[in-house]
Design an enzyme around this catalytic site. Structure first.
Site, PDB file in Angstrom:
ATOM      1  N   GLY A  94       0.822  -1.207   0.000  1.00 29.94           N
ATOM      2  CA  GLY A  94       0.000   0.000   0.000  1.00 29.94           C
ATOM      3  C   GLY A  94       0.858   1.259   0.000  1.00 29.94           C
ATOM      4  O   GLY A  94       2.095   1.203  -0.067  1.00 29.94           O
ATOM      5  N   TYR A  95       0.179   2.382   0.088  1.00 24.13           N
ATOM      6  CA  TYR A  95       0.854   3.686  -0.028  1.00 24.13           C
ATOM      7  C   TYR A  95       1.938   3.868   1.040  1.00 24.13           C
ATOM      8  O   TYR A  95       3.125   4.054   0.726  1.00 24.13           O
ATOM      9  CB  TYR A  95      -0.218   4.779   0.064  1.00 24.13           C
ATOM     10  N   SER A 139      -5.938  -5.958  -1.997  1.00 20.86           N
ATOM     11  CA  SER A 139      -7.294  -5.426  -2.124  1.00 20.86           C
ATOM     12  C   SER A 139      -7.262  -3.925  -2.433  1.00 20.86           C
ATOM     13  O   SER A 139      -8.207  -3.386  -2.995  1.00 20.86           O
ATOM     14  CB  SER A 139      -8.099  -5.687  -0.846  1.00 20.86           C
ATOM     15  N   ASN A 140      -6.149  -3.245  -2.065  1.00 15.17           N
ATOM     16  CA  ASN A 140      -6.056  -1.819  -2.413  1.00 15.17           C
ATOM     17  C   ASN A 140      -4.655  -1.455  -2.905  1.00 15.17           C
ATOM     18  O   ASN A 140      -4.162  -0.357  -2.644  1.00 15.17           O
ATOM     19  CB  ASN A 140      -6.443  -0.948  -1.206  1.00 15.17           C
ATOM     20  N   ASP A 190      -4.499 -12.770   2.748  1.00 15.38           N
ATOM     21  CA  ASP A 190      -5.348 -11.971   3.618  1.00 15.38           C
ATOM     22  C   ASP A 190      -4.868 -12.230   5.045  1.00 15.38           C
ATOM     23  O   ASP A 190      -4.863 -13.385   5.490  1.00 15.38           O
ATOM     24  CB  ASP A 190      -6.808 -12.440   3.430  1.00 15.38           C
ATOM     25  N   LYS A 243      -9.403   1.774   4.837  1.00 22.20           N
ATOM     26  CA  LYS A 243      -9.207   3.142   5.352  1.00 22.20           C
ATOM     27  C   LYS A 243     -10.148   4.195   4.771  1.00 22.20           C
ATOM     28  O   LYS A 243      -9.961   5.375   5.034  1.00 22.20           O
ATOM     29  CB  LYS A 243      -7.764   3.557   5.093  1.00 22.20           C
ATOM     30  N   SER A 250      -4.121   6.720  13.664  1.00 19.32           N
ATOM     31  CA  SER A 250      -4.435   7.923  12.893  1.00 19.32           C
ATOM     32  C   SER A 250      -4.780   9.075  13.821  1.00 19.32           C
ATOM     33  O   SER A 250      -5.361   8.868  14.895  1.00 19.32           O
ATOM     34  CB  SER A 250      -5.633   7.615  11.993  1.00 19.32           C
ATOM     35  N   ALA A 251      -4.479  10.276  13.361  1.00 19.74           N
ATOM     36  CA  ALA A 251      -4.852  11.480  14.103  1.00 19.74           C
ATOM     37  C   ALA A 251      -6.369  11.573  14.243  1.00 19.74           C
ATOM     38  O   ALA A 251      -6.872  12.339  15.065  1.00 19.74           O
ATOM     39  CB  ALA A 251      -4.317  12.715  13.396  1.00 19.74           C
ATOM     40  N   TYR A 295     -14.509   3.886  10.766  1.00 21.65           N
ATOM     41  CA  TYR A 295     -13.065   3.736  10.517  1.00 21.65           C
ATOM     42  C   TYR A 295     -12.273   4.241  11.723  1.00 21.65           C
ATOM     43  O   TYR A 295     -11.394   3.554  12.254  1.00 21.65           O
ATOM     44  CB  TYR A 295     -12.662   4.510   9.250  1.00 21.65           C
ATOM     45  N   LYS A 321      -9.679   2.272  14.656  1.00 21.18           N
ATOM     46  CA  LYS A 321      -8.323   2.656  15.073  1.00 21.18           C
ATOM     47  C   LYS A 321      -8.273   2.793  16.591  1.00 21.18           C
ATOM     48  O   LYS A 321      -7.329   2.337  17.238  1.00 21.18           O
ATOM     49  CB  LYS A 321      -7.902   3.977  14.411  1.00 21.18           C
ATOM     50  N   GLY A 366     -18.461  15.570   9.528  1.00 14.93           N
ATOM     51  CA  GLY A 366     -17.396  14.820  10.215  1.00 14.93           C
ATOM     52  C   GLY A 366     -16.020  15.455  10.084  1.00 14.93           C
ATOM     53  O   GLY A 366     -15.098  15.071  10.795  1.00 14.93           O
TER      54      GLY A 366
HETATM   55  N1  NAD Z   1      -3.120   7.353   4.179  1.00 12.41           N
HETATM   56  C1  NAD Z   1      -3.555   8.036   5.224  1.00 12.41           C
HETATM   57  O1  NAD Z   1      -3.920   9.201   5.104  1.00 12.41           O
HETATM   58  C2  NAD Z   1      -3.592   7.393   6.609  1.00 12.41           C
HETATM   59  C3  NAD Z   1      -3.728   8.236   7.719  1.00 12.41           C
HETATM   60  C4  NAD Z   1      -3.765   7.659   8.986  1.00 12.41           C
HETATM   61  C5  NAD Z   1      -3.660   6.279   9.124  1.00 12.41           C
HETATM   62  N2  NAD Z   1      -3.536   5.489   8.016  1.00 12.41           N
HETATM   63  C6  NAD Z   1      -3.424   4.038   8.194  1.00 12.41           C
HETATM   64  O2  NAD Z   1      -2.190   3.613   7.688  1.00 12.41           O
HETATM   65  C7  NAD Z   1      -2.291   2.292   7.149  1.00 12.41           C
HETATM   66  C8  NAD Z   1      -1.788   2.288   5.721  1.00 12.41           C
HETATM   67  O3  NAD Z   1      -2.531   3.233   4.979  1.00 12.41           O
HETATM   68  P1  NAD Z   1      -2.297   3.458   3.424  1.00 12.41           P
HETATM   69  O4  NAD Z   1      -2.669   4.873   3.136  1.00 12.41           O
HETATM   70  O5  NAD Z   1      -0.990   2.943   3.022  1.00 12.41           O
HETATM   71  O6  NAD Z   1      -3.462   2.536   2.855  1.00 12.41           O
HETATM   72  P2  NAD Z   1      -3.418   1.544   1.604  1.00 12.41           P
HETATM   73  O7  NAD Z   1      -4.827   1.129   1.364  1.00 12.41           O
HETATM   74  O8  NAD Z   1      -2.657   2.137   0.479  1.00 12.41           O
HETATM   75  O9  NAD Z   1      -2.572   0.326   2.198  1.00 12.41           O
HETATM   76  C9  NAD Z   1      -3.184  -0.671   3.006  1.00 12.41           C
HETATM   77  C10 NAD Z   1      -2.792  -2.009   2.406  1.00 12.41           C
HETATM   78  O10 NAD Z   1      -3.369  -3.044   3.210  1.00 12.41           O
HETATM   79  C11 NAD Z   1      -3.866  -4.058   2.343  1.00 12.41           C
HETATM   80  N3  NAD Z   1      -4.891  -4.787   3.117  1.00 12.41           N
HETATM   81  C12 NAD Z   1      -6.055  -4.333   3.626  1.00 12.41           C
HETATM   82  N4  NAD Z   1      -6.689  -5.320   4.285  1.00 12.41           N
HETATM   83  C13 NAD Z   1      -5.882  -6.421   4.205  1.00 12.41           C
HETATM   84  C14 NAD Z   1      -5.985  -7.766   4.684  1.00 12.41           C
HETATM   85  N5  NAD Z   1      -7.039  -8.183   5.387  1.00 12.41           N
HETATM   86  N6  NAD Z   1      -4.978  -8.626   4.406  1.00 12.41           N
HETATM   87  C15 NAD Z   1      -3.886  -8.221   3.695  1.00 12.41           C
HETATM   88  N7  NAD Z   1      -3.740  -6.970   3.211  1.00 12.41           N
HETATM   89  C16 NAD Z   1      -4.737  -6.084   3.473  1.00 12.41           C
HETATM   90  C17 NAD Z   1      -4.353  -3.334   1.107  1.00 12.41           C
HETATM   91  O11 NAD Z   1      -4.351  -4.160  -0.045  1.00 12.41           O
HETATM   92  C18 NAD Z   1      -3.325  -2.197   0.988  1.00 12.41           C
HETATM   93  O12 NAD Z   1      -2.257  -2.569   0.147  1.00 12.41           O
HETATM   94  C19 NAD Z   1      -3.752   1.903   7.301  1.00 12.41           C
HETATM   95  O13 NAD Z   1      -3.884   1.160   8.501  1.00 12.41           O
HETATM   96  C20 NAD Z   1      -4.458   3.237   7.431  1.00 12.41           C
HETATM   97  O14 NAD Z   1      -5.650   3.119   8.147  1.00 12.41           O
HETATM   98  C21 NAD Z   1      -3.480   6.019   6.761  1.00 12.41           C
END
Ligand code: NAD
Length: 334
Positions: free
Chosen positions: A11-12, A35-36, A59, A85, A125-126, A149, A153, A294
């Site tokens: 993910g990101y 999934s993302n 998963d 998320k 998360s904040a 969501y 957290k 929100g």
């Molecule tokens: N991006 C933001 O602004 C932000 C801010 C605060 C917190 N977060 C948290 O940081 C984390 C990463 O965020 P991100 O922006 O990289 O999101 P993202 O969606 O890009 O990355 C999350 C990854 O988790 C994978 N995933 C989800 N459920 C899964 C499962 N059951 N099994 C295996 N893989 C699974 C998805 O495929 C994805 O690649 C998350 O927990 C998110 O809630 C993100």
């Protein structure tokens, strides 16, 4: 440290953290169900670092599969990114969010315990600060949570506090992220704007690319200097470096500790747009829309705890964030 497991590592935030860890010579294993995200991220991480992380398409709520990851590797720490998320979706499909995010953390913690793995870093998360007054310090009482969501957290944090009390030999680090934007300087990885997000940067990029006709600015009557919402935008590479500092901290300390990862500086949505247009030399079609339910008027972090205890501080500014976001965006749409 032997191997570090990144759940949600394609993910990101996970992919940028993988790059940072690999660059620092750590051995990285990624578990993601895609999934993302996309498996091509693994190739791109390898292109950036010259090293390929081990990858399991699973998963993480599937305990049998997760055990296999631990059986086949020597994992000494986990950074748990994997979660759903999308705030809006969490309101429509709360059970999906509770199932994935709560089941996910429980499964990871159980399998870690069975394998004697004692270090855990969590993506919080904040958003857990809700409508509390700014700046948010780690000691700020948590405010009213606006959506399922955010509640997942908060619940995950409570699980970690309980588990830390029961397992004094273990280390749990909770990272409360503010608003990560930007992309790796290589422009090979970033937040994929095609996946649809309510966050501002993917929408800025979509508008700049001409895919979206107009960029909506939600709320122009907030009690902020220019009336638009204020957020603590943090460069994704700074955030990734924060994870390395958190891992080092978990190696040397026990218990459960919370850290804000932000810059400590609030920027308004209009300031962000101005920066994006200026550094990328383009003009965006902007429309002004009512506030979104929100959304809070302003949020930004107190960062002294992370600086003092982790020895980590964000270095990059919003111009850098806007430049790298568009460099990556142009790659995506070229
Ligand atoms: N991006 C933001 O602004 C932000 C801010 C605060 C917190 N977060 C948290 O940081 C984390 C990463 O965020 P991100 O922006 O990289 O999101 P993202 O969606 O890009 O990355 C999350 C990854 O988790 C994978 N995933 C989800 N459920 C899964 C499962 N059951 N099994 C295996 N893989 C699974 C998805 O495929 C994805 O690649 C998350 O927990 C998110 O809630 C993100």
């Amino acid at each position: 440290m032997s191997q570090v497991l990144l759940t949600g590592g394609t993910g990101y935030i996970g992919s940028h953290t993988a790059v940072e860890l690999l660059k620092q010579g750590l051995d990285v294993v990624i578990a993601d169900d895609l999934s993302n995200s996309s498996a091509s991220v693994i190739d791109r991480v390898e292109m950036i670092c010259g090293k390929r992380p081990a990858f399991y398409e699973i998963d993480i709520t599937d305990k049998k599969e997760l055990k296999r990851v631990f059986d086949e590797n020597d994992i000494s720490a986990v950074i748990h990114f994997a979660a759903k998320k999308a705030v809006g979706e969490s309101v429509r499909l709360p059970l999906k969010y509770y199932r994935n995010n709560i089941d996910g953390i429980l499964t990871v913690l159980e399998v870690m315990k069975e394998h004697g793995c004692r270090r855990f870093v969590f993506s919080s998360s904040a958003t857990v600060y809700g409508d509390s007054p700014v700046p948010f310090t780690e000691g700020t009482p948590l405010g009213k949570l606006a959506n399922p969501y955010g509640r997942t957290k908060y619940m995950c944090e409570e699980i970690l506090r309980d588990e830390a009390a029961a397992e004094p030999e273990c280390s749990f680090v909770i990272l409360r992220y503010f608003n990560p934007i930007g992309a790796d300087a290589s422009a090979l990885i970033g937040e994929d704007p095609r996946r649809g997000s309510a966050n501002i940067m993917p929408n800025l990029v979509l508008t700049a690319a001409g895919i979206k006709e107009k960029l909506s600015v939600f709320g122009t009557d907030y009690p902020t200097p220019d009336g638009s919402a204020v957020r603590d935008y943090i460069h994704i590479s700074d955030l990734a470096e924060g994870h390395l500092a958190a891992l080092r901290y978990a190696e040397e300390n026990r218990g459960c500790e919370v850290f804000n990862l932000g810059t400590g500086r609030g920027s308004s949505v209009l300031e962000l747009i101005e920066s994006f247009e200026r550094v990328n030399d383009l003009k965006l079609n902007v429309e002004y829309a009512p506030r979104r339910e929100g959304d809070v008027p302003e949020m930004y972090a107190a960062t002294d705890k992370a600086e003092r205890v982790l020895g980590w501080k964000a270095k990059r500014g919003i111009d850098d964030m806007c430049r790298s976001s568009w460099l990556w965006g142009r790659e995506v749409f070229k």
